[in-house]
Scaffold this motif. Structure first.
Motif, PDB file in Angstrom:
ATOM      1  N   TYR A   1      36.787  19.584  85.732  1.00  0.00           N
ATOM      2  CA  TYR A   1      36.023  20.933  86.192  1.00  0.00           C
ATOM      3  C   TYR A   1      36.501  22.234  85.662  1.00  0.00           C
ATOM      4  O   TYR A   1      35.738  23.228  85.073  1.00  0.00           O
TER       5      TYR A   1
ATOM      6  N   THR B   1      26.249  22.097  95.523  1.00  0.00           N
ATOM      7  CA  THR B   1      26.856  21.141  96.395  1.00  0.00           C
ATOM      8  C   THR B   1      26.924  21.690  97.850  1.00  0.00           C
ATOM      9  O   THR B   1      27.339  20.905  98.858  1.00  0.00           O
TER      10      THR B   1
ATOM     11  N   ARG C   1      22.755  22.672  85.327  1.00  0.00           N
ATOM     12  CA  ARG C   1      23.141  21.541  86.058  1.00  0.00           C
ATOM     13  C   ARG C   1      23.354  20.344  85.541  1.00  0.00           C
ATOM     14  O   ARG C   1      24.074  19.634  85.826  1.00  0.00           O
TER      15      ARG C   1
ATOM     16  N   ILE D   1      27.598  24.712  90.405  1.00  0.00           N
ATOM     17  CA  ILE D   1      27.956  23.744  91.171  1.00  0.00           C
ATOM     18  C   ILE D   1      28.352  23.958  92.582  1.00  0.00           C
ATOM     19  O   ILE D   1      28.038  23.022  93.371  1.00  0.00           O
TER      20      ILE D   1
ATOM     21  N   TYR E   1      33.336  17.468  93.963  1.00  0.00           N
ATOM     22  CA  TYR E   1      33.417  18.678  94.411  1.00  0.00           C
ATOM     23  C   TYR E   1      34.254  18.720  95.557  1.00  0.00           C
ATOM     24  O   TYR E   1      35.245  19.549  95.801  1.00  0.00           O
TER      25      TYR E   1
ATOM     26  N   LEU F   1      28.274  14.056  92.632  1.00  0.00           N
ATOM     27  CA  LEU F   1      28.692  15.322  92.491  1.00  0.00           C
ATOM     28  C   LEU F   1      29.408  16.018  93.659  1.00  0.00           C
ATOM     29  O   LEU F   1      30.270  16.730  93.622  1.00  0.00           O
TER      30      LEU F   1
ATOM     31  N   GLU G   1      28.533  27.617  85.125  1.00  0.00           N
ATOM     32  CA  GLU G   1      28.420  26.231  85.696  1.00  0.00           C
ATOM     33  C   GLU G   1      29.069  26.187  86.857  1.00  0.00           C
ATOM     34  O   GLU G   1      28.939  25.326  87.872  1.00  0.00           O
TER      35      GLU G   1
END
Length: 208
Positions: A142, A157, A180, A153, A199, A195, A149
């Motif tokens: 991460y 999510t 992405r 994300i 997350y 993903l 980014e």
């Protein structure tokens, strides 16, 4: 037989019991470190890389086993603890269990009961270390993301489509698709479900 790298740390002011436990654990291939007090244990190097557990007498001179349990918790040390207690210490043992101890054994206990408790504690510690290692690797992935980014994300999510993310961030849809694709590659995932799972695992760290 336990792995040779497994470590059992024993803290008890009774020298005879310490040595007896040391011999017991060594007989099944475990490494052992013996201490007569919690202060002596604190003087040892702190890093333990192998699966380990602490066999701790609940009544000790100076800092009690319960107090030491609290100290370790405050230091962020999650080593599994098995308490050894006298018959009159059961209420204290219940408190210890509520505070996170794995087990407590009333003296005198059977060797097999101690071995079973320690084996269980080592299994739990091994699983915890694996989980911690996986989370650490996920955090590093991460951290490799750019700030843009990371914005993408969070929105992906949360369930937004690429077009919605583009409108949210003032970007073109094709740019969102590029971000992405890059972030999914960096995170080591291939699907949206993977993903989202990654997350979610990161949330406790990100929310600190």
């Amino acid at each position: 037989m336990a792995e040779l790298t497994s470590l059992v740390i024993v803290v008890d002011d009774d020298a005879h019991l310490r040595e007896a436990l040391g011999n017991l654990f060594r007989s099944v291939g475990m490494r052992v470190e013996l201490f007569g007090s919690t202060s002596a244990l604190l003087d040892r190097p702190a890093t333990v890389t192998a699966a380990s557990c602490l066999v701790l007498d609940i009544r000790l001179p100076g800092v009690s086993g319960l107090d030491f349990q609290n100290q370790l918790a405050n230091l962020g040390n999650n080593i599994p603890i098995i308490f050894m207690t006298g018959h009159g210490d059961v209420p204290m043992s219940v408190r210890a269990m509520k505070a996170g101890a794995i087990d407590f054994l009333t003296k005198p206990f059977r060797d097999q009961d101690m071995l079973d408790a320690v084996s269980n504690a080592l299994v739990l510690d091994r699983a915890r270390r694996t989980s911690d290692g996986e989370l650490s690797a996920l955090v590093k992935r991460y951290e490799s993301l750019t700030s843009r980014e990371r914005e993408v994300i969070a929105l992906v999510t949360s369930g937004l489509m690429n077009k919605q993310i583009a409108g949210e961030l003032g970007l073109s849809e094709i740019t969102v698709k590029i971000h992405r694709g890059h972030l999914m590659e960096k995170m080591g995932v291939r699907t949206l479900a993977e993903l989202v799972k990654a997350y979610e695992a990161l949330r406790p760290v990100l929310n600190k």
